[in-house]
Design an enzyme around this catalytic site. Structure first.
Site, PDB file in Angstrom:
ATOM      1  N   LYS A  12       0.832  -1.215   0.000  1.00 22.03           N
ATOM      2  CA  LYS A  12       0.000   0.000   0.000  1.00 22.03           C
ATOM      3  C   LYS A  12       0.868   1.268   0.000  1.00 22.03           C
ATOM      4  O   LYS A  12       0.628   2.174  -0.780  1.00 22.03           O
ATOM      5  CB  LYS A  12      -0.928   0.031   1.238  1.00 22.03           C
ATOM      6  CG  LYS A  12      -1.860  -1.166   1.345  1.00 22.03           C
ATOM      7  CD  LYS A  12      -2.828  -1.009   2.503  1.00 22.03           C
ATOM      8  CE  LYS A  12      -2.195  -0.980   3.873  1.00 22.03           C
ATOM      9  NZ  LYS A  12      -1.599  -2.265   4.314  1.00 22.03           N
ATOM     10  N   ARG A  37      -0.568  -8.543  13.750  1.00 14.97           N
ATOM     11  CA  ARG A  37      -1.051  -7.582  12.737  1.00 14.97           C
ATOM     12  C   ARG A  37      -1.914  -8.286  11.690  1.00 14.97           C
ATOM     13  O   ARG A  37      -2.936  -7.763  11.262  1.00 14.97           O
ATOM     14  CB  ARG A  37       0.137  -6.878  12.073  1.00 14.97           C
ATOM     15  CG  ARG A  37       0.729  -5.798  12.974  1.00 14.97           C
ATOM     16  CD  ARG A  37       2.155  -5.468  12.584  1.00 14.97           C
ATOM     17  NE  ARG A  37       2.256  -4.729  11.343  1.00 14.97           N
ATOM     18  CZ  ARG A  37       3.409  -4.566  10.669  1.00 14.97           C
ATOM     19  NH1 ARG A  37       4.526  -5.088  11.128  1.00 14.97           N
ATOM     20  NH2 ARG A  37       3.424  -3.880   9.556  1.00 14.97           N
ATOM     21  N   ARG A  77      11.373  -0.821  12.265  1.00 19.44           N
ATOM     22  CA  ARG A  77      10.067  -0.654  12.910  1.00 19.44           C
ATOM     23  C   ARG A  77       9.909  -1.682  14.032  1.00 19.44           C
ATOM     24  O   ARG A  77      10.149  -2.869  13.818  1.00 19.44           O
ATOM     25  CB  ARG A  77       8.945  -0.832  11.879  1.00 19.44           C
ATOM     26  CG  ARG A  77       8.614   0.430  11.120  1.00 19.44           C
ATOM     27  CD  ARG A  77       7.554   0.201  10.082  1.00 19.44           C
ATOM     28  NE  ARG A  77       6.292  -0.339  10.599  1.00 19.44           N
ATOM     29  CZ  ARG A  77       5.161  -0.331   9.915  1.00 19.44           C
ATOM     30  NH1 ARG A  77       5.126   0.192   8.704  1.00 19.44           N
ATOM     31  NH2 ARG A  77       4.078  -0.841  10.437  1.00 19.44           N
ATOM     32  N   ARG A 136      -9.589   0.882   8.745  1.00 20.13           N
ATOM     33  CA  ARG A 136      -9.197  -0.489   9.104  1.00 20.13           C
ATOM     34  C   ARG A 136     -10.310  -1.196   9.864  1.00 20.13           C
ATOM     35  O   ARG A 136     -10.130  -2.361  10.251  1.00 20.13           O
ATOM     36  CB  ARG A 136      -7.942  -0.460   9.961  1.00 20.13           C
ATOM     37  CG  ARG A 136      -6.641  -0.730   9.195  1.00 20.13           C
ATOM     38  CD  ARG A 136      -5.528  -0.487  10.182  1.00 20.13           C
ATOM     39  NE  ARG A 136      -4.315  -1.197   9.971  1.00 20.13           N
ATOM     40  CZ  ARG A 136      -3.179  -0.643   9.518  1.00 20.13           C
ATOM     41  NH1 ARG A 136      -3.158   0.581   9.115  1.00 20.13           N
ATOM     42  NH2 ARG A 136      -2.084  -1.353   9.452  1.00 20.13           N
TER      43      ARG A 136
HETATM   44  P1  AMP Z   1       0.864   0.721   9.274  1.00 21.84           P
HETATM   45  O1  AMP Z   1       2.058   1.610   9.088  1.00 21.84           O
HETATM   46  O2  AMP Z   1      -0.282   1.119   8.419  1.00 21.84           O
HETATM   47  O3  AMP Z   1       1.228  -0.728   9.149  1.00 21.84           O
HETATM   48  O4  AMP Z   1       0.359   0.931  10.784  1.00 21.84           O
HETATM   49  C1  AMP Z   1       1.187   0.619  11.892  1.00 21.84           C
HETATM   50  C2  AMP Z   1       0.353   0.472  13.150  1.00 21.84           C
HETATM   51  O5  AMP Z   1      -0.324   1.706  13.435  1.00 21.84           O
HETATM   52  C3  AMP Z   1      -0.779  -0.553  13.084  1.00 21.84           C
HETATM   53  O6  AMP Z   1      -0.334  -1.858  13.350  1.00 21.84           O
HETATM   54  C4  AMP Z   1      -1.715  -0.033  14.167  1.00 21.84           C
HETATM   55  O7  AMP Z   1      -1.227  -0.290  15.455  1.00 21.84           O
HETATM   56  C5  AMP Z   1      -1.622   1.475  13.933  1.00 21.84           C
HETATM   57  N1  AMP Z   1      -2.611   1.942  12.923  1.00 21.84           N
HETATM   58  C6  AMP Z   1      -2.337   2.507  11.714  1.00 21.84           C
HETATM   59  N2  AMP Z   1      -3.470   2.833  11.056  1.00 21.84           N
HETATM   60  C7  AMP Z   1      -4.499   2.441  11.859  1.00 21.84           C
HETATM   61  C8  AMP Z   1      -5.916   2.480  11.748  1.00 21.84           C
HETATM   62  N3  AMP Z   1      -6.514   2.981  10.646  1.00 21.84           N
HETATM   63  N4  AMP Z   1      -6.652   1.992  12.771  1.00 21.84           N
HETATM   64  C9  AMP Z   1      -6.075   1.495  13.887  1.00 21.84           C
HETATM   65  N5  AMP Z   1      -4.748   1.402  14.057  1.00 21.84           N
HETATM   66  C10 AMP Z   1      -3.946   1.876  13.063  1.00 21.84           C
END
Ligand code: AMP
Length: 191
Positions: free
Chosen positions: A13, A149, A138, A87
């Site tokens: 993404k 996740r 990360r 999400r």
């Molecule tokens: P990402 O970089 O999109 O993989 O997001 C990293 C982490 O941020 C996720 O595993 C969640 O803990 C949190 N996070 C990001 N976007 C969301 C969302 N839309 N809703 C809830 N948690 C989020």
């Protein structure tokens, strides 16, 4: 034009969002990036979400909806790419409301399809590459967090596939192809 990039962690993404920014001048709204920024700058909210993010669980709807609302209120003409948001079904409803309140609408939801084995391999590789390049890794790019996740994705995010399908917004792209081909398929889906 406002679009959502939907898919599990490691589906590509972020990579595809960055291409759309370069090629179309669209604005990427990644809630993951916003949350990481809040942590780095040490805000109260950033500190509150840190442990939840590192474990691989989702933070509350209220927090991420607030972040998106702030950005949408700033306005933009080229359109948004929602990356990692919504999400949950609650977030999807909130996004509809936010967009319509601002006289905007959703053009399409691009679902990036990738199998679990590839997802885990990609994320573990991302961590290895960052480490080799001396970049920060990360905290949630480890095997335990990745499993959580993925489970969060299947439990809470995958119902959005049916939701957007029913609204006739869903376009599915094979995310296993190379980056260029995925980008070409996304462009085609947006015509
Ligand atoms: P990402 O970089 O999109 O993989 O997001 C990293 C982490 O941020 C996720 O595993 C969640 O803990 C949190 N996070 C990001 N976007 C969301 C969302 N839309 N809703 C809830 N948690 C989020």
């Amino acid at each position: 034009m406002n679009i959502i990039l939907l898919g599990p962690p490691g589906a590509g993404k972020g990579t595809q969002a960055q291409r759309l920014v370069k090629e179309r001048g669209m604005v990427q709204l990644s809630t993951g990036d916003m949350l990481r920024e809040a942590r780095t700058s040490g805000t109260e909210m950033g500190q509150k979400v840190a442990a939840v993010m590192d474990s691989g669980q989702l933070v509350t709807d209220e927090i991420v909806i607030g972040l998106i609302e702030e950005k949408i209120r700033e306005g933009n003409t080229a359109g948004y790419i929602f990356d990692g948001f919504p999400r949950t079904l609650g977030q999807a409803d909130a996004l509809n409301e936010l967009l319509s309140r601002n006289g905007a609408q959703l053009e399409a939801v691009i679902q990036l399809e990738v199998d679990d084995e590839t997802l885990v391999a990609r994320i573990v590789n991302r961590a290895k590459e960052a480490e080799a390049a001396g970049q920060p890794v990360r905290a949630d790019d480890n095997e335990d967090s990745v499993k959580i996740r993925l489970m969060e994705y299947y439990k809470k995010t995958s119902p959005l596939i049916g939701y957007y399908y029913a609204r006739n917004d869903l376009r599915t792209v094979d995310g296993l192809q190379d980056v260029e081909k995925v980008a070409a398929d996304i462009s085609e889906a947006l015509v």
